[in-house]
Scaffold this motif. Structure first.
Motif, short mmCIF file in Angstrom:
data_model
loop_
_atom_site.label_atom_id
_atom_site.label_comp_id
_atom_site.label_asym_id
_atom_site.label_seq_id
_atom_site.Cartn_x
_atom_site.Cartn_y
_atom_site.Cartn_z
N ILE A 188 22.07 24.48 2.15
CA ILE A 188 21.00 23.72 2.81
C ILE A 188 20.89 22.34 2.20
N ILE A 189 20.96 21.32 3.05
CA ILE A 189 20.73 19.93 2.63
C ILE A 189 19.51 19.43 3.40
N LYS A 190 18.51 18.92 2.66
CA LYS A 190 17.26 18.48 3.28
C LYS A 190 17.09 16.97 3.09
N PHE A 191 17.17 16.24 4.20
CA PHE A 191 16.98 14.79 4.17
C PHE A 191 15.56 14.43 4.60
N TRP A 192 14.94 13.49 3.87
CA TRP A 192 13.72 12.86 4.34
C TRP A 192 14.03 11.37 4.55
N PHE A 193 14.01 10.92 5.82
CA PHE A 193 14.27 9.52 6.13
C PHE A 193 12.95 8.75 5.99
N SER A 194 12.89 7.87 4.99
CA SER A 194 11.67 7.15 4.66
C SER A 194 11.69 5.76 5.29
N VAL A 195 10.63 5.43 6.02
CA VAL A 195 10.54 4.14 6.70
C VAL A 195 9.18 3.52 6.40
N SER A 196 9.13 2.20 6.26
CA SER A 196 7.86 1.54 5.97
C SER A 196 7.03 1.41 7.25
N ARG A 197 5.77 1.14 7.06
CA ARG A 197 4.83 1.11 8.19
C ARG A 197 5.16 -0.02 9.17
N ASP A 198 5.51 -1.20 8.64
CA ASP A 198 5.79 -2.32 9.52
C ASP A 198 7.08 -2.12 10.30
N VAL A 199 8.06 -1.51 9.67
CA VAL A 199 9.32 -1.24 10.38
C VAL A 199 9.10 -0.18 11.46
N GLN A 200 8.30 0.83 11.15
CA GLN A 200 8.00 1.85 12.16
C GLN A 200 7.34 1.22 13.39
N LEU A 201 6.38 0.33 13.15
CA LEU A 201 5.69 -0.33 14.26
C LEU A 201 6.65 -1.17 15.09
N LYS A 202 7.56 -1.85 14.41
CA LYS A 202 8.56 -2.66 15.11
C LYS A 202 9.44 -1.79 16.01
N ARG A 203 9.81 -0.62 15.52
CA ARG A 203 10.66 0.28 16.31
C ARG A 203 9.89 0.89 17.48
N PHE A 204 8.63 1.20 17.27
CA PHE A 204 7.80 1.69 18.38
C PHE A 204 7.71 0.64 19.49
N THR A 205 7.51 -0.61 19.08
CA THR A 205 7.40 -1.70 20.06
C THR A 205 8.70 -1.86 20.83
N GLU A 206 9.81 -1.74 20.13
CA GLU A 206 11.12 -1.83 20.79
C GLU A 206 11.30 -0.71 21.80
N ARG A 207 10.90 0.49 21.42
CA ARG A 207 11.00 1.62 22.34
C ARG A 207 10.16 1.39 23.60
N GLU A 208 8.99 0.85 23.38
CA GLU A 208 8.06 0.66 24.50
C GLU A 208 8.60 -0.32 25.53
N HIS A 209 9.37 -1.32 25.06
CA HIS A 209 9.86 -2.36 25.96
C HIS A 209 11.32 -2.17 26.38
N ASN A 210 11.97 -1.16 25.84
CA ASN A 210 13.38 -0.90 26.19
C ASN A 210 13.44 0.32 27.10
N PRO A 211 13.81 0.15 28.38
CA PRO A 211 13.85 1.28 29.33
C PRO A 211 14.76 2.42 28.87
N LEU A 212 15.78 2.09 28.08
CA LEU A 212 16.72 3.11 27.61
C LEU A 212 16.16 3.92 26.45
N LYS A 213 15.06 3.45 25.86
CA LYS A 213 14.49 4.14 24.71
C LYS A 213 13.07 4.66 24.95
N GLN A 214 12.53 4.39 26.14
CA GLN A 214 11.16 4.79 26.41
C GLN A 214 10.96 6.30 26.37
#
Length: 309
Positions: A188-214
């Motif tokens: 068993i290998i357990k990964f935790w992918f850690s992301v900062s709050r501002d980067v998470q928000l940036k990615r959410f915004t990208e998803r919201e405006h990208n039809p391929l990621k909505q």
């Protein structure tokens, strides 16, 4: 000017991703329009060329690591090993993208990706681990969990999808359950992918405006930023109670998704002495500044999250 054209041409030959190929085509067009020394200097210093070079280098390194993953998969199959690789992390941390790069060229008959939906009414009344046990690897197989039984450690208590009693029972049972799986021969290998709050928000915004990621956006995602501190609390509780010497948490700094993908692949490959490993065309040891065991990174990651408010 001629040398610059040759460099771009060389990059185009190595490029595999459509984005980088298109970017290099655009650079060639811009270069043809620039006839002054100042114009060429501006292009060389510009972000486009640097981005194209980084992208091509990333693709080249990823290809080398994916070649090693094929060797690793063949070794797992031939030696009848059973391997579980768990990908956990905050929403938009890059788990799915990493799994895609892990599995892109693997034999689909020798691996599975498991991403379970919300439990059905029947499953909700079963032993909690039961629906996950159905997806444990067979001999010679690798199973990638895109989120796992650790939903009950963070997502469920944060959003009140389970009772306090269910949560406490789960946290007590996890180490014992994983120990039993490991004793039976499952890795068993357990990964935790850690992301900062501002980067998470940036990615959410990208998803919201990208039809391929909505399609990736969900009601839970929209609440993730509001629940940042609460998620941090349960994340640390999870680490403190389920990080063990036999089943450690591996923390991946995933603010740069491409780097996170390369280093997580390196980590997996570094854990096995598979056939042909000695002939690898690239480094197989992960960067300790990007990926490491929780017990070495705990305070740094926790501080890192809190500074991201």
């Amino acid at each position: 000017m001629k040398t610059l054209f040759q460099n771009i041409s060389s990059l185009k030959e190595k490029a595999k991703d459509k984005e980088s190929i298109d970017l290099l085509h655009d650079l060639e067009k811009e270069l043809k329009l620039l006839r002054t020394k100042t114009g060429i200097t501006q292009l060389i210093k510009g972000k486009k060329l640097r981005k194209a070079i980084r992208t091509v280098e990333y693709e080249d390194e990823l290809t080398k690591l994916q070649m090693e993953l094929i060797k690793f998969q063949n070794w797992v199959f031939e030696n009848k090993k059973r391997v579980i690789i768990i990908f956990e992390g905050r929403d938009a941390a890059g788990k799915g993208g990493a799994i895609k790069r892990f599995t892109e060229y693997l034999n689909p008959r020798k691996f599975r990706v498991t991403a379970l939906p919300k439990p059905t009414e029947i499953e909700a009344g079963q032993f909690y681990f039961q629906r996950y046990f159905q997806h444990l690897p067979n001999q010679g197989e690798i199973v990638f969990f895109d989120r796992s039984w650790y939903n009950r450690a963070i997502v469920e208590p944060v959003f009140n999808f389970c009772t306090k009693e269910q949560y406490n029972k789960f946290m007590k049972e996890v180490p014992e359950t994983e120990n039993a799986l490991i004793d039976d021969g499952i890795v068993i290998i357990k990964f935790w992918f850690s992301v900062s709050r501002d980067v998470q928000l940036k990615r959410f915004t990208e998803r919201e405006h990208n039809p391929l990621k909505q399609w990736k956006l969900s009601p839970v995602d929209k609440e993730a930023q509001k629940m940042w501190e609460k998620i941090t609390f349960y994340k640390e509780e999870m680490f403190s109670k389920t990080h063990t010497s036999y089943s450690p948490w591996i923390i991946v700094n995933s603010n740069d998704k491409k780097v996170a993908r390369l280093e997580s692949i390196r980590y997996v490959l570094s854990q096995f002495d598979y056939t042909g490993k000695e002939n690898a065309l690239t480094i197989l040891h992960p960067d300790p500044d990007i990926i490491n065991r929780y017990n070495r990174r705990a305070m740094q990651i926790d501080t890192y999250d809190k500074k991201s408010k």
